[in-house]
Enzyme design. Sequence first.
Site, PDB file in Angstrom:
ATOM      1  N   ASN A 164      34.225  49.297  51.208  1.00  0.00           N
ATOM      2  CA  ASN A 164      32.948  48.623  50.933  1.00  0.00           C
ATOM      3  C   ASN A 164      33.015  47.104  51.101  1.00  0.00           C
ATOM      4  O   ASN A 164      32.001  46.460  51.381  1.00  0.00           O
ATOM      5  CB  ASN A 164      32.417  48.994  49.542  1.00  0.00           C
ATOM      6  CG  ASN A 164      33.373  48.649  48.429  1.00  0.00           C
ATOM      7  OD1 ASN A 164      34.588  48.534  48.638  1.00  0.00           O
ATOM      8  ND2 ASN A 164      32.844  48.473  47.229  1.00  0.00           N
ATOM      9  N   GLU A 265      42.008  48.239  40.375  1.00  0.00           N
ATOM     10  CA  GLU A 265      40.584  47.926  40.193  1.00  0.00           C
ATOM     11  C   GLU A 265      39.846  49.195  40.562  1.00  0.00           C
ATOM     12  O   GLU A 265      39.676  49.520  41.730  1.00  0.00           O
ATOM     13  CB  GLU A 265      40.189  46.734  41.083  1.00  0.00           C
ATOM     14  CG  GLU A 265      38.862  46.113  40.685  1.00  0.00           C
ATOM     15  CD  GLU A 265      37.695  46.688  41.452  1.00  0.00           C
ATOM     16  OE1 GLU A 265      37.001  47.567  40.870  1.00  0.00           O
ATOM     17  OE2 GLU A 265      37.465  46.292  42.597  1.00  0.00           O
ATOM     18  N   CYS A 299      31.475  48.089  43.387  1.00  0.00           N
ATOM     19  CA  CYS A 299      32.002  48.609  42.120  1.00  0.00           C
ATOM     20  C   CYS A 299      31.358  47.939  40.909  1.00  0.00           C
ATOM     21  O   CYS A 299      31.457  48.462  39.803  1.00  0.00           O
ATOM     22  CB  CYS A 299      33.519  48.452  42.079  1.00  0.00           C
ATOM     23  SG  CYS A 299      34.089  46.826  42.545  1.00  0.00           S
ATOM     24  N   GLU A 472      42.079  40.279  39.164  1.00  0.00           N
ATOM     25  CA  GLU A 472      42.206  39.584  40.436  1.00  0.00           C
ATOM     26  C   GLU A 472      41.368  38.318  40.384  1.00  0.00           C
ATOM     27  O   GLU A 472      40.467  38.176  39.562  1.00  0.00           O
ATOM     28  CB  GLU A 472      41.759  40.491  41.579  1.00  0.00           C
ATOM     29  CG  GLU A 472      42.636  41.719  41.713  1.00  0.00           C
ATOM     30  CD  GLU A 472      42.227  42.647  42.837  1.00  0.00           C
ATOM     31  OE1 GLU A 472      43.093  43.413  43.299  1.00  0.00           O
ATOM     32  OE2 GLU A 472      41.051  42.618  43.258  1.00  0.00           O
TER      33      GLU A 472
END
Length: 494
Positions: A164, A265, A299, A472
């Site tokens: 994505n 993640e 997400c 991150e």
Amino acid sequence: MWRPVETDENLDVSAPLLRTQGYVDGRWVSAASVFPVLDPATGKEITRVADCGAAEAKQAVDAAYKAFHSWKQCTAKERSILLRKWFDLLTLHKEDLAKLITFESGKPLREAVGEITYAASFLEWFSEEARRVYGDIVPSPAKDRKILLLKQPVGVASIITPWNFPSAMITRKVGAALAAGCTVVVKPAEDTPLSALALAELAEQAGIPAGVFNVVPCSREKTPSVGEVLCTDPLVAKISFTGSTATGKVLLKMAADTVKKASMELGGHAPFIVFDSADVDKAVAGAMGSKFRNSGQTCVCSNRFLVQSGIHDRFMEKLGQAMDAELRVGHGSDPETTQGPLINARAAEKVAHQVSDAVSRGAKVLKGGKRLDGSFMEPTLLANVSTEMLCMKEETFGPLLPVIRFNTEEEALAIANASNVGLAGYCYSQDVSQIWRVAEALEVGIVGINEGLLSTPEASFGGVKQSGLGCEGSKHGIKEYLEVKYMCFGGLKP
């Protein structure tokens, strides 16, 4: 508004950054077979890419391990300069890179250009953070010794990324890893290998040494064997993965035998809460940005919309008007398109199934609701939604906006926190006390207050519960690729 447009445009196979081989130890490598990369908007084949397997993955790990011993000896300033050169090249070639994203993932071109700007920003950020990896000198309890805490790179990192954000998810991880002194092997998603390979070409042009950045593309069929190498090889010290919670659990189990450091993640199911005191226009704008960016395939997309009774009807009316005015479905290369296809037909079918499930349980379709040709899905607005519906229980990853009406703050928080994942959450209110209460009570790693678009390299990105491990971006992102070594310097004369 809802009908996909036709396009005669194709990705030029001679595009300057189009690469179709793997990239290992500074060389472009072929594999025994190839696999097709498809345009999700048309289903047409763009090109074919080397289908790397376990052998190529092992070669990449070995190359990264060999390169690590020299890369970690580079000064922080030397690594910083190379990362900055890589950033400059991404910026210079952003139109070409964006076109690759649009054709292999379906993302509208304007958003794809935005992704490249976002991807480049992580290389810029971590080029600066490379020079800020500070150790500590700790006051010693004894007069004849000094206590030092050193920060050192962990080693080879396996980087496994989703489709994505096929450029930004790589640079967010790799920028931190290279800045810390680690070397990497990247396995891009099988749907979107072209962006990763283009990044490899620019890394080489920037002067990143051979073996420091490796890319091993592979098909869905070979993903398990490649993933096994990247998660079990003893020479790999760290894995970083972005993707589903189910896949993340599998990778963690594989990495456990060699006790690798891991960053995950994983999935999200973000609540978007609108209280009576909210500015309705801002809440609608935030909902549009948070839900329909990348056709709902992020997400941190809002999945569960909770709107308080006093503002519910006005919010729904204005949201419907905004959808009519702002959304157009079509091929990402059309400049008028705001909603591209979903990544494949299975993704569109999942959204359609959630819609039919909700309707069967009493939801009302106010906008959209139809599955279109191929991988396209109409942006859909649902009212009269309840918590037992599938769309409230599982992540959608598509342009579906279900709205629940609630009465009290306690009720909204109970619904919002009734999930085993917790990546992002959103709250719209003008009551400062309420904002603090809700922000602290939401069981998520990222909170947007009166803001629907959150991501930036300066801020941390990570979730709680089963949304992952570590974070991150920000000053904390580089820590995921570092180990602390305690050095006791004794025998000193007081």
